[in-house]
Design an enzyme around this catalytic site. Structure first.
Site, PDB file in Angstrom:
ATOM      1  N   PHE A  44      36.761  17.600  -1.389  1.00 54.88           N
ATOM      2  CA  PHE A  44      36.066  18.881  -1.550  1.00 54.88           C
ATOM      3  C   PHE A  44      35.293  18.970  -2.865  1.00 54.88           C
ATOM      4  O   PHE A  44      34.362  19.751  -2.987  1.00 54.88           O
ATOM      5  CB  PHE A  44      37.081  20.047  -1.479  1.00 54.88           C
ATOM      6  CG  PHE A  44      37.827  20.288  -2.764  1.00 54.88           C
ATOM      7  CD1 PHE A  44      37.260  21.047  -3.787  1.00 54.88           C
ATOM      8  CD2 PHE A  44      39.083  19.734  -2.982  1.00 54.88           C
ATOM      9  CE1 PHE A  44      37.940  21.255  -4.989  1.00 54.88           C
ATOM     10  CE2 PHE A  44      39.758  19.935  -4.182  1.00 54.88           C
ATOM     11  CZ  PHE A  44      39.189  20.694  -5.189  1.00 54.88           C
ATOM     12  N   LYS A  83      32.674  12.182   7.337  1.00 56.79           N
ATOM     13  CA  LYS A  83      33.666  13.242   7.586  1.00 56.79           C
ATOM     14  C   LYS A  83      33.851  13.986   6.258  1.00 56.79           C
ATOM     15  O   LYS A  83      34.578  13.534   5.378  1.00 56.79           O
ATOM     16  CB  LYS A  83      34.980  12.610   8.041  1.00 56.79           C
ATOM     17  CG  LYS A  83      35.856  13.455   8.942  1.00 56.79           C
ATOM     18  CD  LYS A  83      36.382  14.739   8.350  1.00 56.79           C
ATOM     19  CE  LYS A  83      37.477  14.620   7.342  1.00 56.79           C
ATOM     20  NZ  LYS A  83      37.722  15.910   6.638  1.00 56.79           N
ATOM     21  N   SER A 102      42.832  12.383  -2.627  1.00 55.72           N
ATOM     22  CA  SER A 102      44.070  12.284  -3.404  1.00 55.72           C
ATOM     23  C   SER A 102      44.766  10.944  -3.132  1.00 55.72           C
ATOM     24  O   SER A 102      44.552  10.315  -2.088  1.00 55.72           O
ATOM     25  CB  SER A 102      44.988  13.447  -3.054  1.00 55.72           C
ATOM     26  OG  SER A 102      45.248  13.423  -1.666  1.00 55.72           O
ATOM     27  N   CYS A 116      37.458  14.228 -10.637  1.00 54.14           N
ATOM     28  CA  CYS A 116      38.370  13.081 -10.761  1.00 54.14           C
ATOM     29  C   CYS A 116      38.182  12.393 -12.105  1.00 54.14           C
ATOM     30  O   CYS A 116      39.008  11.597 -12.518  1.00 54.14           O
ATOM     31  CB  CYS A 116      38.120  12.089  -9.651  1.00 54.14           C
ATOM     32  SG  CYS A 116      36.506  11.347  -9.765  1.00 54.14           S
TER      33      CYS A 116
HETATM   34  P1  NAD Z   1      42.367  15.267  -0.116  1.00 59.13           P
HETATM   35  O1  NAD Z   1      43.064  13.962  -0.237  1.00 59.13           O
HETATM   36  O2  NAD Z   1      43.174  16.475   0.228  1.00 59.13           O
HETATM   37  O3  NAD Z   1      41.222  15.169   1.009  1.00 59.13           O
HETATM   38  C1  NAD Z   1      40.276  14.121   1.037  1.00 59.13           C
HETATM   39  C2  NAD Z   1      39.818  13.903   2.475  1.00 59.13           C
HETATM   40  O4  NAD Z   1      40.952  13.508   3.267  1.00 59.13           O
HETATM   41  C3  NAD Z   1      39.245  15.163   3.129  1.00 59.13           C
HETATM   42  O5  NAD Z   1      38.130  14.807   3.904  1.00 59.13           O
HETATM   43  C4  NAD Z   1      40.395  15.660   3.995  1.00 59.13           C
HETATM   44  O6  NAD Z   1      39.961  16.343   5.155  1.00 59.13           O
HETATM   45  C5  NAD Z   1      41.115  14.381   4.376  1.00 59.13           C
HETATM   46  N1  NAD Z   1      42.556  14.589   4.575  1.00 59.13           N
HETATM   47  C6  NAD Z   1      43.341  15.527   3.983  1.00 59.13           C
HETATM   48  N2  NAD Z   1      44.608  15.405   4.407  1.00 59.13           N
HETATM   49  C7  NAD Z   1      44.633  14.364   5.270  1.00 59.13           C
HETATM   50  C8  NAD Z   1      45.674  13.747   6.033  1.00 59.13           C
HETATM   51  N3  NAD Z   1      46.934  14.169   5.985  1.00 59.13           N
HETATM   52  N4  NAD Z   1      45.351  12.686   6.798  1.00 59.13           N
HETATM   53  C9  NAD Z   1      44.086  12.240   6.846  1.00 59.13           C
HETATM   54  N5  NAD Z   1      43.066  12.803   6.156  1.00 59.13           N
HETATM   55  C10 NAD Z   1      43.327  13.849   5.372  1.00 59.13           C
HETATM   56  O7  NAD Z   1      41.562  15.478  -1.485  1.00 59.13           O
HETATM   57  P2  NAD Z   1      40.772  16.762  -1.967  1.00 59.13           P
HETATM   58  O8  NAD Z   1      41.771  17.815  -2.354  1.00 59.13           O
HETATM   59  O9  NAD Z   1      39.695  17.117  -1.020  1.00 59.13           O
HETATM   60  O10 NAD Z   1      40.065  16.188  -3.278  1.00 59.13           O
HETATM   61  C11 NAD Z   1      40.681  16.126  -4.529  1.00 59.13           C
HETATM   62  C12 NAD Z   1      41.289  14.776  -4.786  1.00 59.13           C
HETATM   63  O11 NAD Z   1      40.295  13.776  -4.685  1.00 59.13           O
HETATM   64  C13 NAD Z   1      41.862  14.642  -6.183  1.00 59.13           C
HETATM   65  O12 NAD Z   1      43.072  13.926  -6.105  1.00 59.13           O
HETATM   66  C14 NAD Z   1      40.812  13.829  -6.920  1.00 59.13           C
HETATM   67  O13 NAD Z   1      41.265  13.079  -8.026  1.00 59.13           O
HETATM   68  C15 NAD Z   1      40.339  12.942  -5.836  1.00 59.13           C
HETATM   69  N6  NAD Z   1      39.018  12.413  -6.138  1.00 59.13           N
HETATM   70  C16 NAD Z   1      38.942  11.119  -6.550  1.00 59.13           C
HETATM   71  C17 NAD Z   1      37.718  10.580  -6.878  1.00 59.13           C
HETATM   72  C18 NAD Z   1      37.610   9.157  -7.340  1.00 59.13           C
HETATM   73  O14 NAD Z   1      36.510   8.690  -7.508  1.00 59.13           O
HETATM   74  N7  NAD Z   1      38.702   8.428  -7.553  1.00 59.13           N
HETATM   75  C19 NAD Z   1      36.556  11.359  -6.782  1.00 59.13           C
HETATM   76  C20 NAD Z   1      36.668  12.681  -6.348  1.00 59.13           C
HETATM   77  C21 NAD Z   1      37.917  13.193  -6.024  1.00 59.13           C
END
Ligand code: NAD
Length: 497
Positions: free
Chosen positions: A150, A174, A227, A282
Site C-alpha cells: 500500500f 496485483k 511485509s 520501507c
Molecule cells: P503486506 O505484506 O500486508 O501486503 C503486500 C501485498 O501482499 C498486498 O498486495 C496484499 O494484498 C498482499 N497480501 C497481504 N496479505 C496476504 C496474504 N496473507 N497472502 C497473500 N498475499 C497477501 O504489506 P503492506 O502493509 O501493504 O506494505 C507494508 C510493508 O511492505 C512493510 O513491511 C514495508 O517494509 C514493506 N515494503 C518493503 C519494501 C522494500 O523495498 N523492501 C518497499 C515497500 C514496502
C-alpha cells in the site's frame, strides 16, 4: 459517492464474477470512497489468460515499436502526474508533494527502460572454434506477476513493469487493496500510450488473487513487495511452483550518528527520514543510534525540528498526512503505549496531536523516544509509523553490531565527517543500501534496489541491470555455416578446435 474499482483486462475495465469487495477509505477523512473488487479464482485466471494471449505478439514486436510506446508513456506521465498524485493522496494519505515525489522516482525507471535496446544487447564471438561462432541473447519470460504494497501505489509497481514490458513480457499487477486506483490510472495511461491489449493488466484482490498468481503455470515470475512474513510465503510458494521470484520484505533501518557528525544535518535527516510519509516507507529511518556524547544534543535538535511538523490533510499545506487505515493507526499508537510502559523516554508524543484535518481522519503525530533499548518492542518490531527511537551506544563497534545483528537489512546510513569511518562502515555493514550523510539511500533507476537478509528473498534486486536480468532469460547460440560434407559422425563431447 463511492466508486467501484475493478480489474483491467485487454485495455478495458473488467468487473469480474466475484461479488466480494473491500472498502477503500480516504485516511484524511475516514470516509469510504470506493469498493474494490476482490477476485475469485476464475477472475484471476481470466486476467492471466489475457496476459498469456498477448505475449506471443508482444514478444515479437520490434524494439523500435516497444520503445516508442515507452517514450509516449513517459511523456504522458510527466504531463499528467498531478492527477495521479491526487489519487495517491486520496487513498494513501501522504501529502501531495510526497505523492509527486514517488511518481517521479517511478518515472525514472520508465526512463531507464526506454534504453532497453542497449540493455538487451548480447555478446558475439567469431571463430570460437574453427568457423564456429557463438552469440548470446536475452529473451522475455512470458506473463509476469507483480504484487505491490500500500505504501507506494505508483512507485513500487513502476520499479518492475516498465522493465518487464520493455523486455517483451506481459504483466499482471496485483495492487494493494488499500489503494487500488493508482494501478487503474496507470493502465489507462498505457492504453493512451498505445500499448496493445493484454500487455498490462490489473488484478484486484487479496490472498485468493495472490495464490492464483503464485501457482498458475502460465505466470513465469513474481515480483513481490510487502511485509516479511508475506514475502517469505510468496517466495516459498512461488519457487515451489517453479517460478522465478524476487520478494522484497520489511525493514528496520538504523542511522548511526558519530561524535564528529554535523548534528544539524543529522537532525534534519532524522526528521525527514523518520516522519516523511508518516514513517510508512520501507526506507524510513526508525532508529537513530547516537554514538558517545552526541546523544543529548542530537535528541534536542531532533525534538526542536519535529515539533514544527504540521500533521494534517495531505491536500492542505501539511508536512505529514494520516496513517493509511484506522486499524494501522491504532496499531502504531499501541506501540507508542508499549514503548512508554517499557521505560523509554517519550520526548515527543504523537498521540496528542492536533491535526489540520477532519475529526475522523487516522491521525497520529510524530513520536520521538529516547533511551530505547534493544529488548523493547518499539525497537524489535517494524512499526511502519511516525515513531523514531534513539538508542545510545558508546562506540562505533557497538553501533555496527546492533545493525548487523538485526534480522532486517534494507537501508542504513552513517552521519560523520570522517571519510575513513564512513568507508569502514560501507565495507562492514550487512545491509543492501547504504547512505553516507544521506538518510534515505534509494538507488537511482540504473542501479538496483533491494535489501539483504529478511528484507529480500531471492537473489535479484529491482530495476537497473538486475531488473533486466530478472525479466529475461539467457540463451547462448553456437553457429556453423559450412558445407554439410564437412560433417561426419562423432559421438564424443563437442570440443573446440
Ligand atoms: P503486506 O505484506 O500486508 O501486503 C503486500 C501485498 O501482499 C498486498 O498486495 C496484499 O494484498 C498482499 N497480501 C497481504 N496479505 C496476504 C496474504 N496473507 N497472502 C497473500 N498475499 C497477501 O504489506 P503492506 O502493509 O501493504 O506494505 C507494508 C510493508 O511492505 C512493510 O513491511 C514495508 O517494509 C514493506 N515494503 C518493503 C519494501 C522494500 O523495498 N523492501 C518497499 C515497500 C514496502
Amino acid at each position: 459517492m463511492t466508486t467501484t474499482i475493478t480489474h483491467w483486462v485487454n485495455n478495458k475495465a473488467y468487473p469480474g464474477t466475484s461479488s466480494n469487495t473491500a472498502p477503500v477509505t480516504n485516511p484524511a477523512t475516514g470516509a469510504v470512497s470506493g469498493e474494490v473488487a476482490l477476485a475469485n479464482v476464475e477472475d484471476a485466471r481470466a486476467v492471466i489468460d489475457a496476459a498469456s494471449a498477448a505475449f506471443p505478439a508482444w514478444r515479437d514486436t520490434s524494439l523500435a515499436k516497444r520503445t516508442a510506446i515507452l517514450f509516449r508513456f513517459r511523456e504522458l506521465l510527466e504531463a499528467r502526474k498531478p492527477e495521479l498524485a491526487a489519487i495517491i493522496t486520496a487513498e494513501h494519505g501522504k501529502v501531495l508533494s510526497d505523492a509527486l515525489g514517488e511518481i517521479s522516482r517511478g518515472q525514472e525507471v520508465a526512463e531507464f527502460a526506454c534504453g532497453i535496446p542497449h540493455l538487451l544487447k548480447g555478446g558475439y564471438t567469431e571463430n570460437a572454434s574453427t568457423k564456429v561462432d557463438v552469440h548470446s541473447v536475452r529473451q522475455p519470460l512470458g506473463p509476469v506477476g507483480i504484487i505491490s504494497p500500500f505504501n507506494f501505489p505508483a512507485m513500487v509497481p513502476m520499479w518492475f513493469f516498465p522493465v518487464a514490458i520493455a523486455a517483451g513480457n506481459t504483466v499482471v499487477l496485483k495492487p494493494s487493496e488499500k489503494d487500488p486506483t493508482a494501478a487503474i490510472w496507470l493502465a489507462e495511461l498505457w492504453k493512451e500510450a498505445g500499448l496493445p491489449d493484454g500487455v498490462f493488466n490489473v488484478l484486484q484482490g487479496d490472498k485468493t488473487a495472490v495464490d492464483e498468481l503464485l501457482t498458475n503455470k502460465a505466470v513465469k515470475s513474481i515480483s513481490f513487495v510487502g511485509s516479511t512474513p508475506i514475502a517469505e510465503y510468496v517466495y516459498s510458494t512461488g519457487t515451489a511452483a517453479g517460478k522465478r521470484v524476487q520478494a522484497l520484505g520489511g525493514a528496520k533501518n538504523h542511522a548511526i550518528i558519530l561524535p564528529d557528525a554535523d548534528l544539524d544535518l543529522a537532525a534534519d535527516a532524522m526528521v525527514n527520514a523518520g516522519f516523511g510519509s508518516a514513517g510508512e516507507r520501507c526506507m524510513a529511518i526508525s532508529v537513530a543510534v547516537a554514538v558517545g556524547d552526541v546523544a543529548d544534543d542530537l535528541v534536542d535538535k531532533i525534538a526542536e525540528r519535529a515539533k514544527t511538523i504540521k500533521t494534517g490533510d495531505g491536500t492542505r499545506n501539511s508536512d505529514m498526512g494520516p496513517l493509511v487505515t484506522k486499524v494501522h493507526r491504532d496499531k502504531v499508537a499501541s506501540y507508542v503505549d508499549a514503548g512508554e510502559q517499557a521505560g523509554a523516554t517519550v520526548v515527543l508524543d504523537g498521540r496528542t496531536v492536533d491535526p489540520d484535518g477532519a475529526a475522523d481522519g487516522f491521525w497520529l503525530g510524530p513520536t520521538l523516544f529516547d533511551n530505547v533499548t534493544p529488548d523493547m518492542s518499539i525497537y524489535t518490531d517494524e512499526i511502519f509509523g511516525p515513531v523514531l527511537s534513539v538508542v545510545r551506544v558508546d562506540s562505533y563497534d557497538e553501533a555496527l553490531e546492533l545493525i548487523n545483528s538485526n534480522p532486517y537489512g534494507n537501508g542504513t546510513a552513517i552521519f560523520t565527517n570522517d571519510g575513513g569511518a564512513a568507508r569502514r562502515f560501507q565495507n562492514e555493514v550487512e545491509v543492501g543500501m547504504v547512505g553516507i550523510n544521506v538518510p534515505i539511500p534509494v538507488p537511482m533507476a540504473y542501479y538496483s534496489f533491494g535489501g539483504w537478509k529478511a528484507s529480500l528473498f531471492g537473489d535479484t534486486h529491482a530495476h537497473g541491470t538486475e531488473g533486466v536480468h530478472f525479466f529475461t532469460r539467457a540463451k547462448a547460440i553456437t553457429t556453423r555455416w559450412l558445407d554439410p560434407s564437412h560433417g561426419g559422425l562423432n559421438l564424443g563431447f563437442p570440443q573446440n578446435a
